[in-house]
Write a protein that holds these residues in place. Structure first.
Motif, PDB file in Angstrom:
ATOM      1  N   ALA A  30      13.469  21.022  42.089  1.00  0.00           N
ATOM      2  CA  ALA A  30      13.337  21.499  40.715  1.00  0.00           C
ATOM      3  C   ALA A  30      11.909  21.360  40.185  1.00  0.00           C
ATOM      4  O   ALA A  30      11.486  22.151  39.373  1.00  0.00           O
ATOM      5  CB  ALA A  30      14.303  20.743  39.811  1.00  0.00           C
ATOM      6  N   GLU A  31      11.172  20.367  40.609  1.00  0.00           N
ATOM      7  CA  GLU A  31       9.812  20.150  40.117  1.00  0.00           C
ATOM      8  C   GLU A  31       8.869  20.075  41.303  1.00  0.00           C
ATOM      9  O   GLU A  31       8.744  19.049  41.943  1.00  0.00           O
ATOM     10  CB  GLU A  31       9.738  18.871  39.289  1.00  0.00           C
ATOM     11  CG  GLU A  31      10.589  18.909  38.054  1.00  0.00           C
ATOM     12  CD  GLU A  31      10.616  17.563  37.343  1.00  0.00           C
ATOM     13  OE1 GLU A  31      10.165  16.566  37.908  1.00  0.00           O
ATOM     14  OE2 GLU A  31      11.103  17.532  36.215  1.00  0.00           O
ATOM     15  N   ASN A  32       8.210  21.183  41.589  1.00  0.00           N
ATOM     16  CA  ASN A  32       7.338  21.239  42.753  1.00  0.00           C
ATOM     17  C   ASN A  32       5.865  21.248  42.420  1.00  0.00           C
ATOM     18  O   ASN A  32       5.041  21.141  43.304  1.00  0.00           O
ATOM     19  CB  ASN A  32       7.643  22.480  43.589  1.00  0.00           C
ATOM     20  CG  ASN A  32       8.956  22.354  44.306  1.00  0.00           C
ATOM     21  OD1 ASN A  32       9.303  21.269  44.749  1.00  0.00           O
ATOM     22  ND2 ASN A  32       9.686  23.431  44.415  1.00  0.00           N
ATOM     23  N   SER A  33       5.505  21.411  41.151  1.00  0.00           N
ATOM     24  CA  SER A  33       4.107  21.531  40.818  1.00  0.00           C
ATOM     25  C   SER A  33       3.832  21.010  39.417  1.00  0.00           C
ATOM     26  O   SER A  33       4.727  20.872  38.595  1.00  0.00           O
ATOM     27  CB  SER A  33       3.665  22.985  40.944  1.00  0.00           C
ATOM     28  OG  SER A  33       4.518  23.820  40.196  1.00  0.00           O
ATOM     29  N   LEU A  34       2.557  20.726  39.184  1.00  0.00           N
ATOM     30  CA  LEU A  34       2.121  20.163  37.917  1.00  0.00           C
ATOM     31  C   LEU A  34       0.829  20.848  37.509  1.00  0.00           C
ATOM     32  O   LEU A  34      -0.066  21.028  38.330  1.00  0.00           O
ATOM     33  CB  LEU A  34       1.876  18.657  38.080  1.00  0.00           C
ATOM     34  CG  LEU A  34       1.229  17.912  36.928  1.00  0.00           C
ATOM     35  CD1 LEU A  34       2.196  17.820  35.746  1.00  0.00           C
ATOM     36  CD2 LEU A  34       0.801  16.530  37.369  1.00  0.00           C
ATOM     37  N   SER A  64       6.606  26.177  44.136  1.00  0.00           N
ATOM     38  CA  SER A  64       5.733  25.384  44.994  1.00  0.00           C
ATOM     39  C   SER A  64       4.335  25.987  45.113  1.00  0.00           C
ATOM     40  O   SER A  64       3.395  25.275  45.441  1.00  0.00           O
ATOM     41  CB  SER A  64       6.354  25.226  46.380  1.00  0.00           C
ATOM     42  OG  SER A  64       6.597  26.481  46.941  1.00  0.00           O
ATOM     43  N   ASP A  65       4.178  27.277  44.836  1.00  0.00           N
ATOM     44  CA  ASP A  65       2.868  27.917  44.895  1.00  0.00           C
ATOM     45  C   ASP A  65       2.447  28.333  43.492  1.00  0.00           C
ATOM     46  O   ASP A  65       3.003  29.264  42.920  1.00  0.00           O
ATOM     47  CB  ASP A  65       2.915  29.125  45.828  1.00  0.00           C
ATOM     48  CG  ASP A  65       1.559  29.779  45.998  1.00  0.00           C
ATOM     49  OD1 ASP A  65       0.557  29.215  45.524  1.00  0.00           O
ATOM     50  OD2 ASP A  65       1.499  30.865  46.599  1.00  0.00           O
ATOM     51  N   LEU A  66       1.466  27.655  42.945  1.00  0.00           N
ATOM     52  CA  LEU A  66       0.996  27.908  41.581  1.00  0.00           C
ATOM     53  C   LEU A  66      -0.022  29.031  41.473  1.00  0.00           C
ATOM     54  O   LEU A  66      -0.447  29.352  40.369  1.00  0.00           O
ATOM     55  CB  LEU A  66       0.326  26.646  41.025  1.00  0.00           C
ATOM     56  CG  LEU A  66       1.202  25.525  40.570  1.00  0.00           C
ATOM     57  CD1 LEU A  66       0.352  24.344  40.135  1.00  0.00           C
ATOM     58  CD2 LEU A  66       2.075  25.970  39.434  1.00  0.00           C
ATOM     59  N   THR A  67      -0.432  29.604  42.568  1.00  0.00           N
ATOM     60  CA  THR A  67      -1.520  30.571  42.554  1.00  0.00           C
ATOM     61  C   THR A  67      -1.356  31.660  41.493  1.00  0.00           C
ATOM     62  O   THR A  67      -2.274  31.883  40.710  1.00  0.00           O
ATOM     63  CB  THR A  67      -1.701  31.188  43.947  1.00  0.00           C
ATOM     64  OG1 THR A  67      -1.849  30.140  44.895  1.00  0.00           O
ATOM     65  CG2 THR A  67      -2.920  32.086  43.992  1.00  0.00           C
ATOM     66  N   PRO A  68      -0.209  32.356  41.412  1.00  0.00           N
ATOM     67  CA  PRO A  68      -0.094  33.403  40.384  1.00  0.00           C
ATOM     68  C   PRO A  68      -0.168  32.859  38.963  1.00  0.00           C
ATOM     69  O   PRO A  68      -0.772  33.477  38.086  1.00  0.00           O
ATOM     70  CB  PRO A  68       1.278  34.029  40.637  1.00  0.00           C
ATOM     71  CG  PRO A  68       1.744  33.531  41.946  1.00  0.00           C
ATOM     72  CD  PRO A  68       0.969  32.311  42.270  1.00  0.00           C
ATOM     73  N   MET A  90       0.047  21.399  43.596  1.00  0.00           N
ATOM     74  CA  MET A  90       1.121  22.254  44.084  1.00  0.00           C
ATOM     75  C   MET A  90       1.487  21.840  45.491  1.00  0.00           C
ATOM     76  O   MET A  90       0.660  21.353  46.249  1.00  0.00           O
ATOM     77  CB  MET A  90       0.730  23.717  44.021  1.00  0.00           C
ATOM     78  CG  MET A  90      -0.429  24.139  44.863  1.00  0.00           C
ATOM     79  SD  MET A  90      -0.715  25.886  44.638  1.00  0.00           S
ATOM     80  CE  MET A  90      -2.479  25.951  44.760  1.00  0.00           C
ATOM     81  N   LYS A  91       2.761  22.021  45.785  1.00  0.00           N
ATOM     82  CA  LYS A  91       3.294  21.624  47.081  1.00  0.00           C
ATOM     83  C   LYS A  91       2.613  22.399  48.209  1.00  0.00           C
ATOM     84  O   LYS A  91       2.241  21.848  49.227  1.00  0.00           O
ATOM     85  CB  LYS A  91       4.804  21.852  47.085  1.00  0.00           C
ATOM     86  CG  LYS A  91       5.508  21.325  48.297  1.00  0.00           C
ATOM     87  CD  LYS A  91       6.995  21.459  48.143  1.00  0.00           C
ATOM     88  CE  LYS A  91       7.711  21.009  49.385  1.00  0.00           C
ATOM     89  NZ  LYS A  91       9.147  21.163  49.256  1.00  0.00           N
ATOM     90  N   GLU A  92       2.460  23.679  48.012  1.00  0.00           N
ATOM     91  CA  GLU A  92       1.789  24.526  48.993  1.00  0.00           C
ATOM     92  C   GLU A  92       1.214  25.699  48.246  1.00  0.00           C
ATOM     93  O   GLU A  92       1.582  25.968  47.115  1.00  0.00           O
ATOM     94  CB  GLU A  92       2.767  25.008  50.065  1.00  0.00           C
ATOM     95  CG  GLU A  92       3.937  25.772  49.501  1.00  0.00           C
ATOM     96  CD  GLU A  92       4.990  26.083  50.536  1.00  0.00           C
ATOM     97  OE1 GLU A  92       5.507  27.198  50.486  1.00  0.00           O
ATOM     98  OE2 GLU A  92       5.273  25.219  51.377  1.00  0.00           O
ATOM     99  N   GLY A  93       0.302  26.428  48.868  1.00  0.00           N
ATOM    100  CA  GLY A  93      -0.241  27.551  48.134  1.00  0.00           C
ATOM    101  C   GLY A  93      -1.256  28.361  48.894  1.00  0.00           C
ATOM    102  O   GLY A  93      -1.702  27.989  49.968  1.00  0.00           O
ATOM    103  N   GLU A  94      -1.601  29.474  48.286  1.00  0.00           N
ATOM    104  CA  GLU A  94      -2.543  30.398  48.877  1.00  0.00           C
ATOM    105  C   GLU A  94      -3.989  29.998  48.637  1.00  0.00           C
ATOM    106  O   GLU A  94      -4.860  30.397  49.374  1.00  0.00           O
ATOM    107  CB  GLU A  94      -2.340  31.798  48.280  1.00  0.00           C
ATOM    108  CG  GLU A  94      -0.996  32.396  48.555  1.00  0.00           C
ATOM    109  CD  GLU A  94      -0.803  33.715  47.831  1.00  0.00           C
ATOM    110  OE1 GLU A  94      -1.785  34.249  47.299  1.00  0.00           O
ATOM    111  OE2 GLU A  94       0.319  34.194  47.803  1.00  0.00           O
TER     112      GLU A  94
END
Length: 125
Positions: A29-33, A82-86, A103-107
Motif C-alpha cells: 500500500a505504501e511504496n514511495s515517499l 513503486s515508480d514515482l517518475t511520472p 521510491m521502491k524502483e523506478g526509471e
C-alpha cells in the motif's frame, strides 16, 4: 522543528526502524515517499491530489508542517506506487519543489545510467 528534522522524522516514520527497502517489501500500500516544499499561499491539497491521481497513484498518508517563518509548508506524501517518475515529472511541470523522494524502483536511475553510458561511448569515439 527544522526542515532537516522534519525530513528525518518522516523518513524514520516511513521506515520504522527498518530500511526503506525492507518496509516497501512489507506493504504493497505504501511504496514511495515524496516531500514537497510549498509556499503557504500556494498550498492547495486538491491540486496536489489531482496531480498525483492523474498519474494513477493514490495518497496513502499526508503530513503537513509549517516551516518556522510560516510562509512555507513541508508536505510529506506516501503513495501506493513503486515508480514515482511520472508523479515527479508532473510536480516539476507544475513548479512544485520536491526536496526529497524515495521510491521502491523506478526509471530515473535507469535513464540516468543509460545517458551516462551513451556519454561515455561518445567520449570514447
Amino acid at each position: 522543528m527544522s526542515t532537516k528534522e522534519f525530513i528525518k522524522n518522516q523518513v524514520e516514520k516511513f521506515s520504522s526502524h527498518i530500511t526503506p527497502e525492507e518496509f516497501a517489501d512489507l506493504t504493497e500500500a505504501e511504496n514511495s515517499l515524496i516531500i514537497l516544499e510549498v509556499p503557504s499561499k500556494d498550498y492547495t491539497l486538491t491540486e496536489i491530489a489531482r496531480i498525483i491521481e492523474s498519474n494513477n497513484a493514490h495518497v496513502m498518508s499526508l503530513s503537513v508542517l509549517p516551516v518556522s517563518d510560516g510562509s512555507t509548508l513541508l508536505i510529506s506524501i506516501k503513495l501506493d506506487i513503486s515508480d514515482l517518475t511520472p508523479v515527479l515529472r508532473s510536480f516539476e511541470r507544475f513548479n512544485y519543489n520536491v526536496i526529497y523522494y524515495y521510491m521502491k524502483e523506478g526509471e530515473i536511475n535507469d535513464i540516468q545510467r543509460e545517458r551516462l553510458q551513451e556519454l561515455l561511448f561518445y567520449l570514447n569515439m
